[in-house]
Scaffold this motif. Structure first.
Motif, mmCIF file in Angstrom:
data_model
loop_
_atom_site.group_PDB
_atom_site.id
_atom_site.type_symbol
_atom_site.label_atom_id
_atom_site.label_comp_id
_atom_site.label_asym_id
_atom_site.label_seq_id
_atom_site.Cartn_x
_atom_site.Cartn_y
_atom_site.Cartn_z
ATOM 1 N N ASP A 281 0.845 -1.211 0.000
ATOM 2 C CA ASP A 281 0.000 0.000 0.000
ATOM 3 C C ASP A 281 0.875 1.253 0.000
ATOM 4 N N ALA A 282 1.949 1.214 0.784
ATOM 5 C CA ALA A 282 2.846 2.376 0.842
ATOM 6 C C ALA A 282 3.472 2.626 -0.533
ATOM 7 N N ARG A 283 3.898 1.546 -1.195
ATOM 8 C CA ARG A 283 4.506 1.694 -2.529
ATOM 9 C C ARG A 283 3.506 2.245 -3.545
ATOM 10 N N ASP A 284 2.290 1.683 -3.530
ATOM 11 C CA ASP A 284 1.254 2.157 -4.475
ATOM 12 C C ASP A 284 0.963 3.633 -4.250
ATOM 13 N N LEU A 285 0.868 3.988 -2.968
ATOM 14 C CA LEU A 285 0.564 5.378 -2.618
ATOM 15 C C LEU A 285 1.664 6.301 -3.143
ATOM 16 N N ALA A 286 2.908 5.897 -2.885
ATOM 17 C CA ALA A 286 4.035 6.728 -3.321
ATOM 18 C C ALA A 286 4.035 6.884 -4.838
ATOM 19 N N ASN A 287 3.752 5.801 -5.559
ATOM 20 C CA ASN A 287 3.754 5.884 -7.020
ATOM 21 C C ASN A 287 2.654 6.792 -7.542
ATOM 22 N N GLU A 323 8.212 4.009 6.023
ATOM 23 C CA GLU A 323 8.283 3.466 4.665
ATOM 24 C C GLU A 323 7.958 4.567 3.639
ATOM 25 N N LEU A 324 6.904 5.330 3.934
ATOM 26 C CA LEU A 324 6.540 6.425 3.024
ATOM 27 C C LEU A 324 7.646 7.475 2.965
ATOM 28 N N ARG A 325 8.260 7.725 4.115
ATOM 29 C CA ARG A 325 9.347 8.726 4.134
ATOM 30 C C ARG A 325 10.505 8.291 3.246
ATOM 31 N N ARG A 326 10.754 6.995 3.204
ATOM 32 C CA ARG A 326 11.836 6.498 2.347
ATOM 33 C C ARG A 326 11.479 6.652 0.872
ATOM 34 N N LEU A 327 10.186 6.527 0.590
ATOM 35 C CA LEU A 327 9.753 6.492 -0.814
ATOM 36 C C LEU A 327 9.464 7.866 -1.412
ATOM 37 N N LEU A 328 9.211 8.844 -0.565
ATOM 38 C CA LEU A 328 8.742 10.143 -1.078
ATOM 39 C C LEU A 328 9.588 11.298 -0.547
ATOM 40 N N PRO A 329 9.748 12.352 -1.367
ATOM 41 C CA PRO A 329 10.543 13.494 -0.914
ATOM 42 C C PRO A 329 9.774 14.401 0.054
ATOM 43 N N GLY A 330 8.456 14.438 -0.045
ATOM 44 C CA GLY A 330 7.660 15.384 0.767
ATOM 45 C C GLY A 330 7.562 14.961 2.225
ATOM 46 N N GLU A 331 6.972 15.833 3.012
ATOM 47 C CA GLU A 331 6.836 15.577 4.443
ATOM 48 C C GLU A 331 5.745 14.517 4.700
ATOM 49 N N VAL A 332 6.015 13.616 5.631
ATOM 50 C CA VAL A 332 4.992 12.632 6.023
ATOM 51 C C VAL A 332 4.834 12.710 7.533
ATOM 52 N N THR A 333 3.661 13.062 8.001
ATOM 53 C CA THR A 333 3.470 13.183 9.452
ATOM 54 C C THR A 333 2.400 12.221 9.924
ATOM 55 N N LEU A 334 2.493 11.892 11.194
ATOM 56 C CA LEU A 334 1.487 11.039 11.812
ATOM 57 C C LEU A 334 0.762 11.918 12.814
#
Ligand code: SAH
Ligand code: SF4
Length: 357
Positions: A281-287, A323-334
């Motif tokens: 899911d994280a990979r699909d989201l990033a793509n 995982e999302l942080r590794r895949l994407l340049p933008g900020e990811v917050t929880l």
């Protein structure tokens, strides 16, 4: 507004645009035989302090206060109750004048920030499967006056003026587009409430043409897009409006929003354990969103009675975030959940189990 029997219904003062207000106030003041400067006095009271009744508007002659009371409605929402959470979050319940449904708003203090979370509908017709508002039924759109009244009443009752406004309470704002736009005009007009548009966020599941219109009319207002899934089948299920407005089209409107406004969108993603939080899911989201200037706001699912999902554990949420942080340049917050103990957290506002007990 004239009625068929020749009498007139009181006007909702809060939903008048700046010129409409000036005209209505000038004619009321003139009719009362008062000098024109009373219009400015009324304006000051209305947009700066907004007391709970016209009678509290000191400095205006009593006879004028009474005449204004006959002509205008100051507060369309009736206060029902409010609940204070251990963390300072405060939930307000309002009754609508015309029927019995309850509306909710939440005040969230956070350091120097005071965020008001505002509703645009009584309940929500979208019926996302993870949202208590969706399960609670739908009783209709709020008027612009009812949207604005949440802000001015909370401000008056708490003396904590808002630094930020988020349209993340009950309802899908873009399904009450006229009410939303009128409320945004009045809230942001420096002659009226004068709240900076950059401090306002509209959260939506996505209706492409209305996103475009919002970008044109209010380019400074922040857009938050509730994503939750990138796979069509799953998003159709979680967010049923996806069937009518598929994500591909919504994302195209979001790209245009950035081109038009230069403002990043925030993608919101509720983590539902075992449903949308795998590595795949994280990979699909990033793509899917790689080419869009954005930040991602992850929200752990807030449970409510009868909900078909589990509350995620912190460790798995952090893993998904990383995982999302590794895949994407933008900020990811929880996002930290606030006000859960008073059912004031995201997605917990419901038409059920409420009202004075
Ligand atoms: N209708 C709009 C705005 C209101 S909902 C929208 O859906 O965007 C505001 C946010 O709360 C949305 O991102 C929504 O997905 C989230 N939310 C809804 N139910 C939730 C729940 N049970 N737990 C956590 N977040 C939830
Ligand atoms: Fe409506 Fe938003 Fe709740 Fe979905 S998440 S049911 S759109 S309020």
């Amino acid at each position: 507004m004239p009625k068929t029997d020749g009498t007139t219904e009181p006007t909702q003062l809060l939903e008048l645009l700046a010129e409409e207000f000036s005209d209505a106030a000038a004619s009321a003041v003139k009719e009362a035989g008062e000098p024109a400067y009373r219009v400015d006095q009324l304006k000051g009271w209305l947009y700066e302090r907004t007391p709970l009744s016209f009678q509290e508007m000191e400095g205006l002659p009593r006879s004028l206060r009474t005449q204004l009371e006959e002509k205008f409605i100051l507060h369309p929402l009736e206060y029902d109750l409010d609940l204070l959470s251990e963390d300072g979050t405060r939930k307000f319940l309002w009754k609508q004048e015309r029927d019995d449904s309850r509306i909710e708003s939440v005040l969230i203090p956070d350091g120097d920030r005071v965020t008001y979370c505002i509703s645009t509908q009584a309940g929500c017709p979208v019926k996302c499967t993870f949202c208590a508002t969706g399960y609670g039924g739908f009783a209709g759109n709020l008027s612009a006056a009812e949207i604005i009244d949440q802000v001015v009443q909370i401000r008056n009752r708490t003396a904590q003026a808002p630094t930020n406004l988020v349209f993340m309470g009950m309802g899908e704002p873009l399904l009450n587009f006229d009410g939303l736009c009128r409320a945004l005009s009045i809230m942001t007009d420096p002659r009226q409430l004068g709240i900076g548009a950059r401090r306002i966020t509209v959260s939506t599941v996505g209706i492409p043409d209305r996103i475009r219109e919002l970008s044109r009319s209010f380019p400074q207002v922040k857009l938050a897009l509730s994503l939750h899934a990138t796979n069509r089948q799953l998003r159709d299920k979680l967010v049923p409006l996806n069937i009518k407005y598929p994500l591909e089209d919504v994302l195209e409107a979001v790209r245009e929003h950035y081109r038009q406004t230069g403002r990043r969108v925030t993608f919101e993603y509720v983590i539902l354990p075992g449903i949308n939080d795998s590595s795949e899911d994280a990979r699909d989201l990033a793509n899917k969103i790689r080419d869009i200037h954005s930040t991602i706001n992850l929200i752990g699912f807030n449970p409510f009675e009868g909900a078909p999902y589990r509350k995620p554990v912190l460790k798995s949420m952090l893993a998904f975030r990383d995982e999302l942080r590794r895949l994407l340049p933008g900020e990811v917050t929880l996002r930290r959940s606030r006000g859960e103990d008073i059912q004031g957290a995201c997605g917990q506002l419901s038409l059920k189990n409420q009202g004075s007990k």
